[in-house]
Design a protein around this motif. Sequence first.
Motif, PDB file in Angstrom:
ATOM      1  N   VAL A 102     -30.749   6.740 -10.794  1.00  7.20           N
ATOM      2  CA  VAL A 102     -29.676   5.741 -10.891  1.00  7.20           C
ATOM      3  C   VAL A 102     -29.460   5.397 -12.360  1.00  7.20           C
ATOM      4  O   VAL A 102     -30.395   4.973 -13.049  1.00  7.20           O
ATOM      5  N   GLU A 103     -28.235   5.574 -12.848  1.00  2.49           N
ATOM      6  CA  GLU A 103     -27.899   5.226 -14.227  1.00  2.49           C
ATOM      7  C   GLU A 103     -27.415   3.786 -14.287  1.00  2.49           C
ATOM      8  O   GLU A 103     -26.507   3.384 -13.542  1.00  2.49           O
ATOM      9  N   ARG A 104     -27.993   3.004 -15.141  1.00  6.61           N
ATOM     10  CA  ARG A 104     -27.634   1.598 -15.265  1.00  6.61           C
ATOM     11  C   ARG A 104     -27.018   1.353 -16.643  1.00  6.61           C
ATOM     12  O   ARG A 104     -27.444   1.942 -17.639  1.00  6.61           O
ATOM     13  N   PRO A 105     -26.033   0.426 -16.713  1.00 11.13           N
ATOM     14  CA  PRO A 105     -25.422   0.124 -18.024  1.00 11.13           C
ATOM     15  C   PRO A 105     -26.447  -0.499 -18.953  1.00 11.13           C
ATOM     16  O   PRO A 105     -27.330  -1.232 -18.521  1.00 11.13           O
ATOM     17  N   THR A 106     -26.293  -0.241 -20.237  1.00  9.81           N
ATOM     18  CA  THR A 106     -27.253  -0.753 -21.228  1.00  9.81           C
ATOM     19  C   THR A 106     -26.935  -2.185 -21.655  1.00  9.81           C
ATOM     20  O   THR A 106     -27.786  -2.876 -22.198  1.00  9.81           O
ATOM     21  N   THR A 107     -25.669  -2.650 -21.397  1.00  5.30           N
ATOM     22  CA  THR A 107     -25.300  -4.023 -21.769  1.00  5.30           C
ATOM     23  C   THR A 107     -25.400  -4.943 -20.576  1.00  5.30           C
ATOM     24  O   THR A 107     -25.245  -4.515 -19.436  1.00  5.30           O
ATOM     25  N   ALA A 108     -25.613  -6.222 -20.885  1.00  2.80           N
ATOM     26  CA  ALA A 108     -25.729  -7.210 -19.795  1.00  2.80           C
ATOM     27  C   ALA A 108     -24.388  -7.410 -19.106  1.00  2.80           C
ATOM     28  O   ALA A 108     -23.311  -7.270 -19.707  1.00  2.80           O
ATOM     29  N   LEU A 109     -24.426  -7.798 -17.836  1.00  7.08           N
ATOM     30  CA  LEU A 109     -23.237  -8.063 -17.061  1.00  7.08           C
ATOM     31  C   LEU A 109     -22.432  -9.192 -17.716  1.00  7.08           C
ATOM     32  O   LEU A 109     -22.955 -10.246 -18.039  1.00  7.08           O
ATOM     33  N   GLY A 110     -21.107  -8.999 -17.957  1.00  4.90           N
ATOM     34  CA  GLY A 110     -20.222 -10.007 -18.515  1.00  4.90           C
ATOM     35  C   GLY A 110     -20.224 -10.095 -20.027  1.00  4.90           C
ATOM     36  O   GLY A 110     -19.479 -10.900 -20.622  1.00  4.90           O
TER      37      GLY A 110
END
Length: 477
Positions: free
Chosen positions: A466-474
């Motif tokens: 699973v690839e997850r974004p490196t920046t926080a949500l929002g």
Amino acid sequence: MNTLLALEAQVRADLARTAHPDAPWLTPKPGPDGTPALDVLVVGAGQSGLATAFGLMRSQVSNILVLDKSEEGREGPWLSYARMPTLRSPKQFTGPDLDIPSLTYQSWHEARFGEADWRALGLIPRALWAEYLLWFRRVLDIPVRNGCEVVEISPVVGGLLAAKVQTSAGIDTLFARKIALATGQEGMGDWIIPEPLRHLPSSLCVHTAQPVDFARLRGKKVAVIGAGASAFDNAAAALEADAAEVHLFCRRAEIQVIQPYRWLTFRGFLRHFCDLDDAWRWRFMRAVLEMREGFPQTTYDRCARHANFHLHEGAPIEAARATSHSVELRTARGASSADFIICGTGIDMNFAGRPELQNCAANIAVWADRYQPPADERSARLGRFPYLADDYALVERVAGETPWISDIHVFAIASTMSFGPSGSSINAMTTAVPKLVHGLTRGLFRADIERHWASFRAYDVPQAVVERPTTALGAKQ
């Protein structure tokens, strides 16, 4: 391409396509000598032993070995004391193939002799059945050692069994978690010689399961005791060897011509007989075994076509006296004499007479220990059959004295009272072998449950990345 080679290729393809689940699930246990113990040791490489080994291999139980005391090719009765020209089972009955079509006798026969020959075939010649079983063993690469007789089973540390094995080189010891006794008609007993004849020497009286030199019976007067199929087979063999007279003595008022095994050959009975309560199991199998097996018309005709064959019904043997050259017999219908006697009188249970069971014979539970039938259904002989657990395992008469016998599984004629036709019947193999294999694998799995739980808890193989974004949500970009 050679048709037999093509069939063998088809067998391999069929097994590969139906192998799921094929993950290994057993870890060998070390024996007292440091070498890996077998998961299952199968004693007997006849049809039942081979089918059991095949079923285990299909269940990914590959750390097994099959032993047989006979030389290769002479396992079971087919080339020794079986004296009928053909099997008595209908040719379409399946057996050790365990529902793999390419492994059936029919597939092998058609590959050897052609489809037309199969269509023309009446019953399967016993020599061909023996040849088929050798092919079955070879094409499946079943691990078998011949010339090996188990002479003692005992418990050892680590919950294992030690089997002492007699070979031509001496005594060897094998360690196993479970032992399956697939010993067919021999089972756990003795061949019966009627009491009035037991004092006679083997030069005058033998059982049908013993070697008989039929050539020596030429010109002799032969008595055959019993009226089952094997008795008629031996009477026919003596007649065909030019015996002067053959007299067959039947204790019943009329010979048995009904074959109860034909009635009970349906999946409901074969699969679920063992699920019945003791009263129903006893009632059915007492009726079946008291009737004995009827013989087919061809078996009777093989004797009746000889003018020197004589059938005596209602003539149990009451006494016998050896003279200088023959035996004088007294029956319920009068006196007779014979130069030689052959007894086709079945088998009795006698655990103490089996060397491999010497360490537990006195504590094996029998039916008489567990069930008392109504007065009109009693049978001392059938009460001596072992009372088996639902996985064909021996049960203790006195709990706690020999707990290790729960890892000895009996798949032979001795299992008949508990399971119906099973370890010595072609017609029952398609349901009986899977039930035995299920019991063996269940025991192995349960014994290893702590290891399986630890393995499960340690299992951490991901099914996806699973690839997850490196920046926080929002967060602002």
